[in-house]
Design a protein around this motif. Structure first.
Motif, short mmCIF file in Angstrom:
data_model
loop_
_atom_site.label_atom_id
_atom_site.label_comp_id
_atom_site.label_asym_id
_atom_site.label_seq_id
_atom_site.Cartn_x
_atom_site.Cartn_y
_atom_site.Cartn_z
N ALA A 42 0.92 3.97 -1.42
CA ALA A 42 1.43 5.31 -1.66
C ALA A 42 1.20 6.19 -0.43
N LEU A 43 1.98 7.24 -0.34
CA LEU A 43 1.91 8.15 0.81
C LEU A 43 1.70 9.58 0.32
N LYS A 44 0.76 10.26 0.98
CA LYS A 44 0.54 11.69 0.71
C LYS A 44 -0.03 12.32 1.98
N ASN A 45 0.63 13.38 2.44
CA ASN A 45 0.16 14.12 3.62
C ASN A 45 -0.08 13.23 4.82
N ASN A 46 0.86 12.34 5.12
CA ASN A 46 0.78 11.43 6.26
C ASN A 46 -0.40 10.46 6.19
N THR A 47 -0.92 10.25 4.99
CA THR A 47 -1.96 9.25 4.77
C THR A 47 -1.40 8.17 3.86
N LEU A 48 -1.48 6.95 4.34
CA LEU A 48 -1.07 5.81 3.54
C LEU A 48 -2.26 5.37 2.70
N ALA A 49 -2.14 5.51 1.40
CA ALA A 49 -3.21 5.11 0.49
C ALA A 49 -2.91 3.70 -0.02
N VAL A 50 -3.82 2.81 0.27
CA VAL A 50 -3.72 1.43 -0.17
C VAL A 50 -4.62 1.33 -1.40
N ILE A 51 -4.01 1.08 -2.55
CA ILE A 51 -4.73 1.18 -3.81
C ILE A 51 -4.94 -0.19 -4.43
N GLU A 52 -6.19 -0.52 -4.68
CA GLU A 52 -6.54 -1.69 -5.47
C GLU A 52 -6.85 -1.18 -6.88
N VAL A 53 -6.13 -1.69 -7.85
CA VAL A 53 -6.31 -1.26 -9.23
C VAL A 53 -7.15 -2.29 -9.97
N LYS A 54 -8.21 -1.81 -10.60
CA LYS A 54 -9.07 -2.68 -11.40
C LYS A 54 -9.15 -2.11 -12.81
N THR A 55 -8.71 -2.88 -13.77
CA THR A 55 -8.69 -2.45 -15.16
C THR A 55 -9.56 -3.40 -15.99
N ARG A 56 -10.40 -2.83 -16.80
CA ARG A 56 -11.29 -3.62 -17.65
C ARG A 56 -11.29 -3.05 -19.07
N SER A 57 -11.54 -3.92 -20.03
CA SER A 57 -11.61 -3.49 -21.43
C SER A 57 -13.03 -3.11 -21.82
N THR A 58 -13.99 -3.43 -20.95
CA THR A 58 -15.38 -3.08 -21.21
C THR A 58 -16.11 -2.99 -19.88
N ASN A 59 -17.19 -2.21 -19.85
CA ASN A 59 -18.01 -2.17 -18.65
C ASN A 59 -19.32 -2.94 -18.87
N TYR A 60 -19.32 -3.82 -19.85
CA TYR A 60 -20.51 -4.60 -20.18
C TYR A 60 -21.04 -5.37 -18.97
N PHE A 61 -20.14 -5.93 -18.17
CA PHE A 61 -20.54 -6.71 -17.00
C PHE A 61 -20.51 -5.89 -15.71
N GLY A 62 -20.20 -4.62 -15.80
CA GLY A 62 -20.13 -3.75 -14.62
C GLY A 62 -18.89 -2.89 -14.67
N ASN A 63 -18.84 -1.92 -13.80
CA ASN A 63 -17.68 -1.04 -13.70
C ASN A 63 -16.51 -1.78 -13.07
N PRO A 64 -15.29 -1.37 -13.36
CA PRO A 64 -14.13 -2.06 -12.79
C PRO A 64 -14.18 -2.22 -11.28
N GLN A 65 -14.61 -1.16 -10.57
CA GLN A 65 -14.64 -1.21 -9.11
C GLN A 65 -15.64 -2.23 -8.57
#
Length: 119
Positions: A42-65
């Motif tokens: 994605a692009l915003k204000n001349n910055t290219l944001a490279v996004i890694e999406v992490k989705t989890r159904s629970t944080n039992y084993f840790g946060n998505p990131q």
């Protein structure tokens, strides 16, 4: 499609909506280079944001990131280098993580900017 794949796809769709509402222009989704796949570019204000999406159904084993590995970071850096060169872009590049946690029927979204600086 397996349930975890459906959850991942839902997370990516939510991420795109989230970013658009924040004023980002989505350039690409699921862009591939060699062994890497970049979830959102994605692009915003001349910055290219490279996004890694992490989705989890629970944080039992840790946060998505917590599930972004050094190997994944290396692959993303190599891929986005190719992307910037091939598209002849003159932009700043930032690597972000969008962490999504499903909480019953709702989703909690956290946007971590410059996320790889903390690894």
């Amino acid at each position: 499609m397996a349930i975890h794949n459906e959850l991942g796809k839902k997370g990516e769709d939510l991420s795109v909506e989230f970013l658009q509402k924040k004023g980002y222009k989505i350039l690409d989704t699921n862009w591939r280079f060699k062994k890497a796949e970049v979830d959102v570019i994605a692009l915003k204000n001349n910055t290219l944001a490279v996004i890694e999406v992490k989705t989890r159904s629970t944080n039992y084993f840790g946060n998505p990131q917590d599930f972004v590995t050094q190997k994944k970071i290396q692959l993303l850096v190599e891929a986005i280098n190719e992307y910037v060169i091939s598209k002849k872009l003159d932009v700043e590049v930032r690597f972000d993580i969008i962490a999504i946690l499903k909480n019953k029927s709702t989703f909690e979204i956290e946007h971590l900017k410059d996320a790889f600086l903390h690894f």
